[in-house]
Design a protein around this motif. Structure first.
Motif, mmCIF file in Angstrom:
data_model
loop_
_atom_site.group_PDB
_atom_site.id
_atom_site.type_symbol
_atom_site.label_atom_id
_atom_site.label_comp_id
_atom_site.label_asym_id
_atom_site.label_seq_id
_atom_site.Cartn_x
_atom_site.Cartn_y
_atom_site.Cartn_z
ATOM 1 N N ARG A 95 0.818 -1.216 0.000
ATOM 2 C CA ARG A 95 0.000 0.000 0.000
ATOM 3 C C ARG A 95 0.851 1.265 0.000
ATOM 4 N NH1 ARG A 95 -2.598 -4.456 1.279
ATOM 5 N NH2 ARG A 95 -4.840 -4.473 0.903
ATOM 6 N N LEU A 96 1.970 1.201 0.702
ATOM 7 C CA LEU A 96 2.848 2.380 0.723
ATOM 8 C C LEU A 96 3.567 2.563 -0.607
ATOM 9 C CD1 LEU A 96 4.308 2.045 4.323
ATOM 10 C CD2 LEU A 96 2.871 3.899 3.466
ATOM 11 N N TYR A 170 8.060 5.858 2.754
ATOM 12 C CA TYR A 170 7.532 6.271 4.062
ATOM 13 C C TYR A 170 8.377 5.642 5.172
ATOM 14 C CZ TYR A 170 4.198 6.802 7.911
ATOM 15 O OH TYR A 170 3.607 7.099 9.107
ATOM 16 N N TYR A 236 2.897 2.572 10.452
ATOM 17 C CA TYR A 236 1.884 2.441 9.406
ATOM 18 C C TYR A 236 0.486 2.246 10.003
ATOM 19 C CZ TYR A 236 -0.852 0.793 5.486
ATOM 20 O OH TYR A 236 -1.844 0.674 4.536
ATOM 21 N N PRO A 239 -1.293 5.273 12.592
ATOM 22 C CA PRO A 239 -2.004 6.361 11.913
ATOM 23 C C PRO A 239 -3.283 5.875 11.221
ATOM 24 C CG PRO A 239 0.337 6.500 11.452
ATOM 25 C CD PRO A 239 0.105 5.196 12.152
ATOM 26 N N LYS A 240 -3.247 4.671 10.666
ATOM 27 C CA LYS A 240 -4.443 4.142 10.012
ATOM 28 C C LYS A 240 -5.565 3.962 11.031
ATOM 29 C CE LYS A 240 -4.542 2.563 6.207
ATOM 30 N NZ LYS A 240 -4.904 3.201 4.928
ATOM 31 N N ASN A 243 -6.640 7.242 12.303
ATOM 32 C CA ASN A 243 -7.083 8.066 11.189
ATOM 33 C C ASN A 243 -6.483 9.480 11.245
ATOM 34 O OD1 ASN A 243 -8.378 8.359 8.772
ATOM 35 N ND2 ASN A 243 -10.241 9.208 9.693
ATOM 36 N N ARG A 244 -5.234 9.559 11.545
ATOM 37 C CA ARG A 244 -4.511 10.835 11.530
ATOM 38 C C ARG A 244 -3.030 10.537 11.325
ATOM 39 N NH1 ARG A 244 -7.145 13.240 15.763
ATOM 40 N NH2 ARG A 244 -8.697 11.683 15.250
ATOM 41 N N PRO A 245 -2.315 11.485 10.720
ATOM 42 C CA PRO A 245 -0.898 11.208 10.431
ATOM 43 C C PRO A 245 -0.066 11.094 11.704
ATOM 44 C CG PRO A 245 -1.451 13.469 9.866
ATOM 45 C CD PRO A 245 -2.732 12.804 10.239
ATOM 46 N N VAL A 246 1.118 10.550 11.540
ATOM 47 C CA VAL A 246 2.024 10.412 12.680
ATOM 48 C C VAL A 246 2.274 11.789 13.306
ATOM 49 C CG1 VAL A 246 4.083 10.565 11.196
ATOM 50 C CG2 VAL A 246 4.242 9.425 13.390
ATOM 51 N N TYR A 249 6.703 13.944 11.895
ATOM 52 C CA TYR A 249 7.525 13.287 10.890
ATOM 53 C C TYR A 249 9.005 13.582 11.148
ATOM 54 C CZ TYR A 249 9.001 11.484 6.398
ATOM 55 O OH TYR A 249 9.603 10.741 5.426
ATOM 56 N N TRP A 376 -7.140 -5.196 13.529
ATOM 57 C CA TRP A 376 -7.359 -4.194 12.479
ATOM 58 C C TRP A 376 -7.410 -4.867 11.106
ATOM 59 C CZ3 TRP A 376 -5.194 -2.142 8.053
ATOM 60 C CH2 TRP A 376 -5.666 -0.891 7.666
ATOM 61 N N ARG A 380 -10.597 -6.337 7.371
ATOM 62 C CA ARG A 380 -10.247 -5.854 6.035
ATOM 63 C C ARG A 380 -9.833 -6.995 5.106
ATOM 64 N NH1 ARG A 380 -9.792 -2.280 9.863
ATOM 65 N NH2 ARG A 380 -10.204 -0.090 9.383
#
Lengths: 823, 59
Positions: A95-96, A170, A236, A239-240, A243-246, A249, A376, A380
């Protein structure tokens, strides 16, 4: 231009299911091994009870602690965490990189190859086929298989990177790259061996060298197998899930480079207070303390990613497991450096404190991060909902309580036993407690540990059941997405020269080199080096002003070029490894014997030593009297000064047997001199008949002992036939065996075993299973057994000869005001 | 300079050399991390969130 991509989620599902299955097996073996330390009957005798007497045995070889413990550690590290790691890496990398894994065939070879390796470990380790080095026990053919499968994994991974449709790598991918490169380096170096048969080999390193290489590997197996890949997974999946970025960075950049650069140096902290050269001990302590910074940087970055999402802790089991897992990571990485301080280590090492430490990390960090990721992923991967959130919550609480009980029990046991072992009586000249007394005093904590471990296993079973029901309620389907195709010039377009000799890197390395010279050059030359370093700093400033853009973009460009990036990672980890290992390889043989040179084993003693290794005795007994007063008082010999274990005493030991935990006492001085009138037979602290009774049933000689009984040693014939091949292999490794023919080797072994057997018969020993065997018949029977070979080895432990150097180093006083050596 | 504080063998220098290496690398990385542009920083940090694989029924 866009294209449709279907991710290979089948491999992810496979690895995840494998991780769950092996996790249950590995933890179950761990619980059994834990109970063995409280109830010796768990080493096989319990089968008598549960089969109502159909199976009769005082102990069963493949169920003893010494063989099961390596199975437990290998299963949870390589099978449970390994498969979990691969699941996370395969899922997130695709995915990345916005591309399907490069080769389905390689993915399948990787999966099935890894499972076959684990399966082979399940059979070989309990059978006693081992290299005798912790977490590196698997025999050499399996080692080769591991390397081949790892190479397949690496090719598949880097090939996927090469095909990616996202130019920037990433931060999670950086951690995966570091894992693949460093594990390969560590594994290959620590598994270099010279085979003597299909199932046996000797490590090419011996004594101190072997110890250093082992803990360089052992420590970094923790770092690069149990930590960096899971950190990648954290960066990875957290954040998923939130639902927000690290959170930062920037911090992730500092976290990554500091961690990979520092971690590799800290291995010697496993050998503190031994006779390991002091500079190496200092290195281990220094870098362990420095690890606090990047570890906590990473932990805070993870926890702060949850900012604004803390409310999910109440409802989302994934966030719950991640938050707790990262917290345990913080706790374990605080405790690790603490245990690396020499004064703390003097108390903690060889006790259960270390066991508590590793389990807070393994159960809390690895286990909970795995659970969070599984919960998680499962919905999926099977396109459905998680079957039961309540069950996941129950798993969380049972697991948490289990960890806390386990860890608290081990802390208490370790600190209590450590303190008791060091306590002297009122006069201050003798130790207050016998070893057995300290062992008996921590039994309650051992029982609590088994209870905590059982709770944790129970929670994990709930997880496996929940995932299974989730899978059944949905349908396995690979995800398809539309992605923009990336043109080649936007990635992997940096030249090697630009990557390695660009202004920023060149200035940093040159500047550091001259600062080092400033430290070490003689007067005046050091000042010149300092001036050059300052001039370089000024030049760097102007270079920066002149080409700001170039400086600013260098790291961004590096993360768009996976090959130069991987090479830099390799350089970062290789420097630390080289600094530790190379000086020791150079100075070990000549300089580090410290006045004592190990007496060579006889052929029979070598057979006994191989049995000692095969039975996993090193899991409970050390052969290293540390340079500490309580150690020397307890295990040293009366009237001999500085009777700690000198490096020369284990110079020819392939593998070294210093151990890492004392469930039983140290054995470094267990042996002794030749018995009066004997040509080969030695007698140490205890007589041959004592060892005979001890192996038969340790409770006969040491009431309260939790050591397994070894009845099969009195049945099985010692392997004398393979001695010529083994001695030839050792000779090639530098052990100075005298030239002997095959017949001489066997005759020598026969003569020594007959002497020992005769002494046993004279002492009127008795075999419960063969009451009719007496006199010569008994002697001839015993002379062939493994028990006699093992006794021969035990009675040799600690034998050395003094080496007087031409110009021995003499102690000299230091001036406390200036720290300068007095003239 | 520090040679007068430390003792005898050359190997004793290794921890100091190591420390300087680490300090240098750490400083360089920190400077680099601090200088990274905000836009680029946010773009890189959001990479895991770009693709949306949450096409499960509901969670």
């Amino acid at each position: 231009m866009t294209t449709s991509i279907t991710y290979d989620d089948r491999s992810v599902r496979r690895f995840m299911i494998a991780s769950l299955i092996w996790g249950i097996i590995g933890m179950l073996v761990g619980v059994i091994a834990a109970t063995q330390l409280s109830w010796w009957q768990m080493n096989g005798k319990f089968l008598e009870t549960i089969t109502f007497g159909m199976i009769k045995a005082e102990g069963i070889s493949f169920l003893t602690f010494g063989r099961l413990r390596p199975l437990h550690t290998n299963a949870v590290i390589f099978a449970f965490v390994g498969n979990m790691m691969f699941a996370g890496i395969y899922y997130s990398t695709q995915r990345l990189c916005k591309v399907r894994t490069a080769s389905d065939l390689l993915s399948s070879i990787h999966f099935w190859g890894w499972q076959l390796i684990i399966l082979s470990a399940v059979f070989t380790l309990p059978a006693g086929f081992t290299r005798g080095k912790e977490y590196a026990e698997l025999i050499w053919p399996i080692n080769i298989a591991v390397v081949l499968v790892w190479v397949v994994f690496a090719i598949n991974f880097f090939w996927t990177l090469a095909k990616r449709n996202e130019p920037s790598l990433y931060v999670a991918l950086w951690f995966y790259i570091a894992t693949i490169i460093t594990v390969a380096m560590l594994y290959i170096v620590n598994h270099l061996s010279l085979p003597t048969s299909f199932v046996h080999s000797y490590p090419i390193f011996g004594g101190l060298q072997d110890g250093l290489v082992q803990w360089w590997y052992g420590h970094n197996a923790v770092a690069f197998f149990l930590t960096t890949p899971i950190l990648g997974i954290m960066y990875y999946f957290l954040p998923k899930a939130a639902n927000r970025p690290v959170y930062s960075y920037r911090l992730s950049i500092i976290h990554f480079w500091s961690l990979v650069f520092i971690y590799i140096w800290a291995g010697p902290h496993h050998l503190l207070n031994t006779s390991l050269p002091k500079w190496l001990q200092l290195l281990g302590t220094l870098f362990s303390l420095m690890l606090w910074a990047p570890s906590w940087g990473g932990m805070l970055n993870g926890l702060l990613t949850l900012r604004g999402a803390w409310d999910k802790l109440r409802t989302d089991p994934v966030i719950k497991f991640f938050a707790a897992g990262i917290t345990f990571y913080g706790m374990a990485t605080f405790e690790g450096p603490l245990l690396s301080i020499r004064a703390v280590n003097a108390l903690s090492h060889y006790t259960d404190w270390g066991i508590g430490h590793v389990h807070s990390a393994a159960l809390g960090w690895n286990g909970f991060m795995a659970a969070g990721m599984f919960y998680w992923l499962a919905p999926r991967l099977w396109k459905t909902e998680l079957w039961s959130k309540s069950l996941a919550n129950m798993h969380f609480w049972i697991g948490t309580v289990g960890i806390l009980i386990y860890v608290a029990a081990m802390w208490a046991a370790g600190i209590m036993q450590g303190l008791m072992l060091g306590q002297v009586d009122a006069g201050g000249t003798t130790l207050k407690y016998e070893f057995m007394e300290t062992l008996e005093s921590i039994q309650i904590f051992y029982i609590l540990r088994s209870f905590g471990g059982t709770l944790y296993l129970g929670g994990f079973l709930l997880c496996a059941y929940n995932i299974w029901r989730t899978a059944r309620s949905g349908k396995a389907r690979d995800e398809t997405v539309q992605v923009a195709i990336l043109e080649r010039p936007k990635k992997d377009n940096m030249s090697w020269g630009e990557a390695l000799f660009s202004d920023p890197l060149a200035h940093v390395f040159l500047g550091m080199a001259f600062v080092i010279l400033w430290f070490f050059l003689p007067p005046h030359a050091d000042k010149a080096a300092l001036v050059v370093a300052i001039l370089l700093g000024i030049k760097a400033f102007y270079a920066f002003k002149a080409s700001k853009e170039k400086w600013t973009n260098w790291h961004e460009r590096i993360v768009e070029n996976y090959l130069p990036f991987s090479l830099l990672v390799f350089i970062a980890v290789a420097i630390g490894g080289s600094v530790q290992i190379i000086p020791s390889l150079i100075v070990n043989r000549e300089k580090n014997i410290e006045g004592r040179l190990q007496e060579l084993y006889t052929p029979l003693e070598l057979v006994g030593r191989d049995l000692y290794v095969a039975e996993g005795c090193y899991n409970c007994h050390s052969q290293m009297i540390r340079t500490l007063v309580p150690d020397v008082m307890r295990y040293g010999r009366f009237g001999i000064g500085d009777d700690y274990s000198h490096l020369g005493e284990s110079l020819f030991d392939h593998p070294y047997q210093w151990g890492s935990k004392r469930t039983g006492p140290d054995l470094a001085r267990e042996g002794g001199a030749l018995a009066a009138g004997s040509k080969y037979m030695r007698v140490g602290k205890r007589g041959n008949d004592w060892h005979f009774d001890h192996f038969l049933n340790p409770r006969q000689t040491s009431p309260g002992s939790n050591m397994p009984s070894y009845p099969w040693l009195f049945e099985k014939t010692a392997d004398v036939k393979s001695l010529p091949a083994k001695i030839a292999a050792q000779s090639r490794l530098g052990v100075p065996w005298p030239a002997m023919s095959q017949h001489e080797i066997r005759d020598l072994a026969e003569s020594q075993s007959q002497e020992i057997a005769a002494s046993l018969v004279a002492a009127k020993v008795y075999l419960p299973d063969k009451p009719d065997l007496q006199g010569d018949a008994l002697r001839n029977h015993l002379a062939k057994t493994e028990a006699v070979a093992l006794i021969a080895y035990i009675q040799k432990l600690g034998a050395y000869r003094e080496i007087v150097k031409d110009s021995p180093a003499r102690p000299s006083s230091l001036n406390p005001d200036s720290h300068r050596r007095n003239p | 300079m520090f040679q007068r504080i430390l003792v005898e063998e050359w190997a004793t220098y290794v921890p100091i050399i190591s420390f300087v290496l680490i300090a240098g690398a750490f400083t360089a990385v920190t400077i680099r991390a601090l200088r990274i542009g905000k836009g680029e920083r946010n773009r890189l940090a959001s990479l895991p969130l770009e693709e949306n694989s949450d096409n499960l029924k509901s969670l």
